[in-house]
Scaffold this active site. Structure first.
Site, PDB file in Angstrom:
ATOM      1  N   PRO A  20       0.847  -1.189   0.000  1.00  0.00           N
ATOM      2  CA  PRO A  20       0.000   0.000   0.000  1.00  0.00           C
ATOM      3  C   PRO A  20       0.886   1.244   0.000  1.00  0.00           C
ATOM      4  O   PRO A  20       1.836   1.319   0.783  1.00  0.00           O
ATOM      5  CB  PRO A  20      -0.782  -0.114   1.318  1.00  0.00           C
ATOM      6  CG  PRO A  20       0.060  -0.984   2.200  1.00  0.00           C
ATOM      7  CD  PRO A  20       0.803  -1.917   1.284  1.00  0.00           C
ATOM      8  N   CYS A 105       1.335   3.067  10.039  1.00  0.00           N
ATOM      9  CA  CYS A 105       1.583   4.411   9.498  1.00  0.00           C
ATOM     10  C   CYS A 105       2.110   5.345  10.591  1.00  0.00           C
ATOM     11  O   CYS A 105       1.480   5.514  11.627  1.00  0.00           O
ATOM     12  CB  CYS A 105       0.307   4.975   8.888  1.00  0.00           C
ATOM     13  SG  CYS A 105       0.569   6.612   8.180  1.00  0.00           S
ATOM     14  N   LYS A 144      -1.214  -5.041   8.876  1.00  0.00           N
ATOM     15  CA  LYS A 144       0.156  -4.667   8.463  1.00  0.00           C
ATOM     16  C   LYS A 144       0.780  -3.915   9.618  1.00  0.00           C
ATOM     17  O   LYS A 144       0.302  -2.845   9.998  1.00  0.00           O
ATOM     18  CB  LYS A 144       0.133  -3.827   7.190  1.00  0.00           C
ATOM     19  CG  LYS A 144       1.532  -3.448   6.696  1.00  0.00           C
ATOM     20  CD  LYS A 144       1.465  -2.936   5.262  1.00  0.00           C
ATOM     21  CE  LYS A 144       2.817  -2.457   4.738  1.00  0.00           C
ATOM     22  NZ  LYS A 144       3.165  -1.116   5.196  1.00  0.00           N
ATOM     23  N   ASN A 205       8.315  -7.519   4.633  1.00  0.00           N
ATOM     24  CA  ASN A 205       8.369  -6.262   3.868  1.00  0.00           C
ATOM     25  C   ASN A 205       9.538  -5.398   4.349  1.00  0.00           C
ATOM     26  O   ASN A 205       9.746  -5.264   5.548  1.00  0.00           O
ATOM     27  CB  ASN A 205       7.039  -5.513   4.051  1.00  0.00           C
ATOM     28  CG  ASN A 205       7.067  -4.073   3.553  1.00  0.00           C
ATOM     29  OD1 ASN A 205       6.746  -3.159   4.319  1.00  0.00           O
ATOM     30  ND2 ASN A 205       7.426  -3.865   2.324  1.00  0.00           N
ATOM     31  N   GLY A 206      10.249  -4.827   3.374  1.00  0.00           N
ATOM     32  CA  GLY A 206      11.308  -3.884   3.689  1.00  0.00           C
ATOM     33  C   GLY A 206      12.538  -4.090   2.835  1.00  0.00           C
ATOM     34  O   GLY A 206      13.182  -5.131   2.907  1.00  0.00           O
ATOM     35  N   ASP A 207      12.828  -3.093   1.971  1.00  0.00           N
ATOM     36  CA  ASP A 207      14.070  -3.045   1.190  1.00  0.00           C
ATOM     37  C   ASP A 207      14.195  -4.110   0.110  1.00  0.00           C
ATOM     38  O   ASP A 207      15.308  -4.356  -0.376  1.00  0.00           O
ATOM     39  CB  ASP A 207      15.307  -3.148   2.109  1.00  0.00           C
ATOM     40  CG  ASP A 207      15.426  -1.971   3.066  1.00  0.00           C
ATOM     41  OD1 ASP A 207      14.715  -0.961   2.856  1.00  0.00           O
ATOM     42  OD2 ASP A 207      16.208  -2.071   4.018  1.00  0.00           O
ATOM     43  N   GLY A 228       7.503  -2.158  -1.746  1.00  0.00           N
ATOM     44  CA  GLY A 228       6.949  -0.803  -1.790  1.00  0.00           C
ATOM     45  C   GLY A 228       7.718   0.123  -2.705  1.00  0.00           C
ATOM     46  O   GLY A 228       7.458   0.193  -3.912  1.00  0.00           O
ATOM     47  N   ARG A 229       8.737   0.784  -2.152  1.00  0.00           N
ATOM     48  CA  ARG A 229       9.417   1.847  -2.921  1.00  0.00           C
ATOM     49  C   ARG A 229       9.986   1.368  -4.240  1.00  0.00           C
ATOM     50  O   ARG A 229       9.990   2.120  -5.214  1.00  0.00           O
ATOM     51  CB  ARG A 229      10.499   2.485  -2.047  1.00  0.00           C
ATOM     52  CG  ARG A 229       9.917   3.347  -0.932  1.00  0.00           C
ATOM     53  CD  ARG A 229      10.947   3.646   0.121  1.00  0.00           C
ATOM     54  NE  ARG A 229      11.399   2.399   0.738  1.00  0.00           N
ATOM     55  CZ  ARG A 229      12.532   2.266   1.423  1.00  0.00           C
ATOM     56  NH1 ARG A 229      13.326   3.291   1.582  1.00  0.00           N
ATOM     57  NH2 ARG A 229      12.855   1.100   1.945  1.00  0.00           N
TER      58      ARG A 229
HETATM   59  C1  LIG Z   1       5.112   7.059  -0.386  1.00  0.00           C
HETATM   60  C2  LIG Z   1       4.786   5.964   0.579  1.00  0.00           C
HETATM   61  C3  LIG Z   1       3.473   5.768   0.966  1.00  0.00           C
HETATM   62  C4  LIG Z   1       3.144   4.735   1.869  1.00  0.00           C
HETATM   63  N1  LIG Z   1       1.828   4.530   2.205  1.00  0.00           N
HETATM   64  C5  LIG Z   1       1.493   3.484   3.002  1.00  0.00           C
HETATM   65  C6  LIG Z   1       0.123   3.189   3.295  1.00  0.00           C
HETATM   66  O1  LIG Z   1      -0.817   3.850   2.819  1.00  0.00           O
HETATM   67  N2  LIG Z   1      -0.132   2.138   4.129  1.00  0.00           N
HETATM   68  C7  LIG Z   1       0.882   1.360   4.668  1.00  0.00           C
HETATM   69  O2  LIG Z   1       0.602   0.416   5.410  1.00  0.00           O
HETATM   70  N3  LIG Z   1       2.171   1.611   4.378  1.00  0.00           N
HETATM   71  C8  LIG Z   1       2.492   2.638   3.570  1.00  0.00           C
HETATM   72  N4  LIG Z   1       3.813   2.851   3.247  1.00  0.00           N
HETATM   73  C9  LIG Z   1       4.832   1.889   3.701  1.00  0.00           C
HETATM   74  C10 LIG Z   1       5.053   0.815   2.625  1.00  0.00           C
HETATM   75  O3  LIG Z   1       3.859   0.082   2.385  1.00  0.00           O
HETATM   76  C11 LIG Z   1       6.165  -0.166   3.037  1.00  0.00           C
HETATM   77  O4  LIG Z   1       5.813  -0.778   4.252  1.00  0.00           O
HETATM   78  C12 LIG Z   1       7.512   0.539   3.208  1.00  0.00           C
HETATM   79  O5  LIG Z   1       7.753   1.431   2.134  1.00  0.00           O
HETATM   80  C13 LIG Z   1       8.657  -0.464   3.319  1.00  0.00           C
HETATM   81  O6  LIG Z   1       8.749  -1.256   2.160  1.00  0.00           O
HETATM   82  P1  LIG Z   1       9.847  -0.959   1.002  1.00  0.00           P
HETATM   83  O7  LIG Z   1      11.200  -0.955   1.684  1.00  0.00           O
HETATM   84  O8  LIG Z   1       9.670  -2.063   0.027  1.00  0.00           O
HETATM   85  O9  LIG Z   1       9.532   0.394   0.438  1.00  0.00           O
HETATM   86  C14 LIG Z   1       4.165   3.899   2.388  1.00  0.00           C
HETATM   87  C15 LIG Z   1       5.476   4.105   1.989  1.00  0.00           C
HETATM   88  C16 LIG Z   1       5.808   5.108   1.096  1.00  0.00           C
HETATM   89  C17 LIG Z   1       7.249   5.292   0.654  1.00  0.00           C
END
Ligand SMILES: Cc1cc2nc3c(=O)[nH]c(=O)nc-3n(C[C@H](O)[C@H](O)[C@H](O)COP(=O)(O)O)c2cc1C
Length: 321
Positions: A20, A105, A144, A205-207, A228-229
C-alpha cells in the site's frame, strides 16, 4: 520461495505483493503494476474507515477498482472497530478481495487520530478491530504492522499473536519500528522472530528490490514478500524479481516501453482524478520512472514545470535516445 498462496477462498497466483502506498497506489498504479510485473496481490492506498462510509467523489476514487488489477486488498485505517466493520462491507461491494488493517503508518495526523502505528500501543484494540472485521466479512483479513514501537519496545511478536488469535488470516511485517523512517536497513532478524512466534503466515516487507533481496527476505521464513518503494516508477519490478528468483535472465523494458507506461499512467490518472491532480502526481511519478535514464536530470527538471499532457509528451522525448 516463489509459490501460490491461499487465504480462505482467495487464491493468489504468486506470493509477491505490491505494498500500500498513500498518494500512489490508486487504481492506475495497481493496474500497471499488475500488467507489467504481475504480483499475486496489489494493495490500495490506505483508506479512512470512517470516510469510506461517506458518499463522495473523493471516496469514489479511493474505492475505484477494475478487473485487470487482478486480486486487490483494500487497506483501511482508523481506530474504531465498528467503523472498520462498516468500511469492510463497502470495500467488499467495491470489489475488495481482502481487507488489511493499517497498524504501521507513522504520519502525525494518522497517529493523532489514534490510528496507524499508534494502534500498536494498544494490542487489545487491534484484536477487537480484527474480531469485528472477521464477523463482518467472509474476505481474508490481515494486519500490516511494524516490528515494534521503538528500539526499546519490539512488541511486534505480541501484536502478531493478538491479531492471529482474533482471527487474522495473515500478517504483513514491515521490518522497521514505528519510530524510524527509512534510514535503518530493514530488520530481517526481527521479522524472523515474528514468523517463528505467529500462528498465521507472515508476509515480509522492507528493502526488497530484486531477486537477491527477495531471497534474503524469504530466509526469515516468511511465506510471501511485499515490495513498496522499488515498484514506484517501476511497475515491472515484480517481473524482474520473479525472473531472478527462478534464476532466469531478466531484460529491462526498453526506454520506449517505460515512457509509454508513464504516459498511460498519466492518462489513467487524468480519467480518475481530473487533469490537475494527475499533473501533480505525474511530476513525482516522472522523477521515479526516469531513475537511471539518460537525461534524467533534465527530464526531472521539466517535470517541475509540467502543466499539461502536451508538456509530458514533449518531455518524454528527452528520455528516448
Ligand atoms: C510514499 C509511501 C506511501 C506509503 N503509504 C502506506 C500506506 O498507505 N499504508 C501502509 O501500510 N504503508 C504505507 N507505506 C509503507 C510501505 O507500504 C512499506 O511498508 C515501506 O515502504 C517499506 O517497504 P519498502 O522498503 O519495500 O519500500 C508507504 C510508503 C511510502 C514510501
Amino acid at each position: 520461495m516463489l509459490q501460490p498462496l491461499k487465504f480462505r477462498s482467495l487464491e493468489l497466483a504468486n506470493n509477491l505483493i505490491q505494498a500500500p502506498l498513500a498518494g500512489y497506489s490508486s487504481m492506475p498504479f495497481r493496474l500497471l503494476t499488475k500488467r507489467l510485473g504481475n504480483p499475486g496481490l496489489v494493495v490500495t492506498e490506505m483508506i479512512s474507515a470512517r470516510a469510506a462510509q461517506l458518499q463522495s467523489p473523493k471516496q469514489d476514487r479511493y474505492l475505484a477498482r477494475v478487473p485487470a488489477e487482478g486480486k486487490v486488498a483494500f487497506q483501511l485505517w482508523g481506530n474504531d472497530p465498528a467503523a472498520f466493520a462498516e468500511a469492510a462491507k463497502i470495500a467488499a461491494a467495491a470489489g475488495a478481495d481482502a481487507i488489511d488493517v493499517n497498524c504501521g503508518c507513522p504520519v502525525k495526523k494518522v497517529r493523532a487520530a489514534g490510528a496507524g502505528s499508534k494502534l500498536m500501543e494498544d494490542p487489545p484494540l487491534i484484536g477487537r478491530i480484527v474480531e469485528r472485521l472477521r464477523a463482518a466479512t467472509p474476505l481474508p483479513v490481515s494486519v500490516k504492522i511494524r516490528v515494534g514501537l521503538s528500539e526499546q519496545n519490539y512488541n511486534g511478536v505480541e501484536v502478531a499473536k493478538v491479531a492471529a488469535a482474533a482471527g487474522a488470516d495473515f500478517i504483513t511485517v514491515h521490518g522497521r519500528h514505528a519510530a524510524e523512517r527509512y534510514s535503518h536497513p530493514a530488520r530481517y532478524e526481527k521479522i524472523a522472530e515474528i514468523v517463528a512466534a505467529a500462528a498465521v503466515p507472515v508476509i515480509g516487507n522492507g528493502d526488497v528490490r530484486d531477486g537477491d533481496t527477495a531471497r534474503k527476505m524469504f530466509a526469515t521464513g516468511c511465506v510471501g514478500v511485499m515490495v513498496g518503494r522499488a515498484c514506484m516508477g517501476a511497475p515491472w519490478v515484480f517481473a524482474k524479481i520473479q525472473a531472478e528468483l527462478r534464476g532466469e535472465e531478466w531484460t529491462a523494458p526498453t526506454r520506449a516501453a517505460m515512457t509509454a507506461a508513464l504516459l498511460e499512467h498519466y492518462d489513467l490518472l487524468a480519467d480518475l482524478l481530473g487533469d490537475e491532480r494527475a499533473i501533480r502526481q505525474t511530476r513525482k511519478l516522472g522523477a521515479l520512472y526516469s531513475r537511471g535514464a539518460f537525461a534524467a536530470k533534465e527530464f526531472r527538471n521539466r517535470m517541475n514545470y509540467l502543466h499539461s499532457r502536451a508538456d509530458l509528451v514533449e518531455a518524454l522525448h528527452l528520455l528516448e535516445p
